[in-house]
Design a protein around this motif. Structure first.
Motif, short mmCIF file in Angstrom:
data_model
loop_
_atom_site.label_atom_id
_atom_site.label_comp_id
_atom_site.label_asym_id
_atom_site.label_seq_id
_atom_site.Cartn_x
_atom_site.Cartn_y
_atom_site.Cartn_z
N PRO A 147 -6.97 -13.00 5.47
CA PRO A 147 -5.74 -12.91 4.66
C PRO A 147 -6.06 -12.35 3.28
N GLY A 148 -5.23 -11.41 2.84
CA GLY A 148 -5.44 -10.79 1.53
C GLY A 148 -6.28 -9.53 1.57
N ASP A 149 -6.92 -9.27 2.70
CA ASP A 149 -7.72 -8.04 2.81
C ASP A 149 -6.82 -6.82 2.71
N ALA A 150 -7.39 -5.75 2.14
CA ALA A 150 -6.73 -4.44 2.19
C ALA A 150 -7.23 -3.74 3.45
N LEU A 151 -6.30 -3.54 4.39
CA LEU A 151 -6.60 -2.88 5.67
C LEU A 151 -6.00 -1.48 5.62
N VAL A 152 -6.83 -0.47 5.81
CA VAL A 152 -6.37 0.93 5.81
C VAL A 152 -6.64 1.51 7.19
N ILE A 153 -5.66 2.27 7.70
CA ILE A 153 -5.72 2.80 9.06
C ILE A 153 -5.48 4.31 9.01
N GLY A 172 -2.23 -11.40 7.78
CA GLY A 172 -2.14 -11.64 6.34
C GLY A 172 -2.73 -10.55 5.46
N CYS A 173 -2.97 -9.39 6.05
CA CYS A 173 -3.55 -8.29 5.26
C CYS A 173 -2.47 -7.51 4.52
N ARG A 174 -2.91 -6.79 3.49
CA ARG A 174 -2.11 -5.75 2.88
C ARG A 174 -2.48 -4.48 3.62
N VAL A 175 -1.49 -3.81 4.25
CA VAL A 175 -1.78 -2.73 5.20
C VAL A 175 -1.30 -1.39 4.65
#
Lengths: 342, 342
Positions: A147-153, A172-175
């Motif tokens: 949770p809170g991780d910045a996930l980039v795709i 809970g990530c920032r996507v």
């Protein structure tokens, strides 16, 4: 009751080191044989398309069993059982499996999975099957989101990428999604709830990543390779995880001759300063985990938590064009082909 | 009793995007001040050299606190305590720490570690300190060796590489070293007990790796980068771990301008087919583990299980040349400079 012959597309040439051509596929008709004990006759309703299918045709990498010239083009799809000689399947069942590019198939019942109650074929192909299992298991086992991780795709508007992003939100990530064009980017943020989107066709990915991930990227899911991967490696946080799932920018090069391949990511060395991990994901290494992944995904599907976009073409004759379109970024959502009616 | 002035080398320029030059260093003399409470006056006996020192001077990457032009050149070494105003140190103690390039230093006692009983300075600098902790912690936490694994090391005759190989043997691995020249290769197999060695100057690394690792590389420890890393990535086994510890082939490029950097490894995409992991190692991320590493290493040193080769130059005036030699593969074993006698 069943047709006497069926239509099929065969592999006619190996597209190594070049884009796919229409002449890589050969149309044919062949008789339908009776199912043996343990087999079923399936009528194809939908075919599913994935960039890895080009690699299967090349028969270079280690993806799967070798494909021979003249074989029916391999691929997954959804069909309806017309006849069954296996206790686990009944006529009328909707099934998913490695049907191949043919409008009818006789195949082992053990390779077919009945679609869950209430899940229509487009949803099953977009959110379950190999797409769903890849997104869930790759994210959980390799991306390890907190949770809170910045996930980039990258390739975020594709079938896998759009699901990875939604699973990231559930975790809970920032996507942040990277996709080509304003329409895809708007879909990510307005429909799927992504926190941000970068249009690689009109924006500077490197500077946008700096703006959108001021503390760095914690999880990067890569479907693309090339400069986008390189830009992401420049922004990793300490302890970041990079999931290499695909490399659509690389699929037209000749993997047999490494000197022909495009350069790798110059910024790989940033893993030293960050202690970050770059790890590949291949679904075949996680076979035993697939039932768990499907069960989790099905819960979310039934609650309406997962959205998808099916890019549905119609007509068996368009199978080669549907696959070729993937490499031009032409699809928006999961590419599938409607082949028949139940 | 103490000298009134001391000799030092200062950073005169940042060697960004080019090899080191003699003019990047400025010789100076400066007064020796009295130690304050909690400090000690140390006379330098040996200086230790590491390729990362060039990066410190560039002040580009995230290795450590910024170095300013005019600062004493940072670096570690071994000295003897001449005066102490700290309860933990006594005059006559041999100590290791971030002394910098100076023949006397007044510094906080908390930054100095007394050498273990019976371990001479060259052994301490080769097998303990940052070299020992990097080899032990990088191998254990990132390489994760298992008995029977094929462990391949680039820069294998260097200080870190030669220790990683010996630790790999202790862990039950089959160890292959890649080094430059027949003499270094013979040392690895005949003195250190490596199972094989590849002379990258006279042999084809790619085909030799195929011969020596028929089942693939399970752990690859990289000090080099470039084509050697790329060749290793072509030979990974399923589940392989790649430890990025250094990249000596990259250190003369300008990391501020990514377009100036050499290409990354084309074969990175093999991590997909193997599920392999490429992870960086930076000792600073493992500070809390260092005492454990030192204790383990010390046990093996006392049992005579670990060998080293010290490449000892003499004379404080040669400090710049000693560092520059690292980038030409001139050293054989741990590069150190003898600066004074106790």
């Amino acid at each position: 009751m069943t047709a006497q012959t069926h239509r099929q597309w065969r592999v006619a040439a190996r597209p190594i080191g070049r884009p796919l051509l229409a002449s890589d596929f050969e149309y044919a008709e062949a008789p339908i044989r009776e199912p043996d004990e343990g087999e079923a006759l399936v009528k194809t309703l939908y075919l599913s398309f994935d960039p890895a299918q080009k690699s299967w045709m090349e028969n270079v990498a280690g993806y799967r069993d070798p494909v021979q010239i003249g074989d029916v083009m391999p691929g997954r799809g959804v069909g309806v059982v017309l006849e069954s000689r296996d206790g686990g399947l009944r006529a009328g069942d909707l099934v998913e499996g490695p049907i191949g590019w043919r409008d009818h198939a006789v195949m082992p019942a053990s390779e077919l999975k009945v679609l869950p109650e209430g899940v229509a074929p487009p949803a099953a192909m977009s959110l379950l099957g190999t797409t769903g299992a890849t997104a869930y298991l790759g994210l959980v086992h390799v991306g390890k989101p907190k949770p809170g991780d910045a996930l980039v795709i990258s390739g975020a508007a594709g079938a896998t990428g759009s699901l990875v992003g939604q699973l990231g939100k559930l975790a809970g990530c920032r996507v942040i999604g990277i996709a080509g064009g304003a329409e895809k980017c708007a879909w990510l943020t307005q429909e799927l709830g992504f926190d941000g989107a970068i249009d690689y066709k009109s924006e500077n990915v490197r500077s946008r990543l700096r703006d959108l991930c001021p503390k760095g990227i914690d999880v990067f899911w890569d479907n693309v390779g090339g400069e986008i991967l390189n830009d992401a490696l420049a922004r990793l946080s300490v302890g970041a995880r990079v999931v290499i799932c695909g490399g659509i920018s690389r699929y037209n090069f000749d993997a047999r001759d490494p000197s022909q391949m495009p350069p790798g990511p110059r910024n790989y060395f940033n893993v030293v300063f960050t202690g970050a991990t770059i790890q590949g994901f291949l679904l075949g290494h996680y076979e035993r985990e697939i039932p768990l992944a499907e069960a989790r995904l099905l819960d979310w599907i039934r609650k309406g938590d997962l959205k998808f976009k099916a890019d549905v073409r119609e007509g068996f004759e368009h199978a080669p064009a549907a696959l070729m379109g993937l490499f031009e970024g032409g699809n928006f959502g999961k590419q599938m082909l409607k082949v028949g009616e139940p």
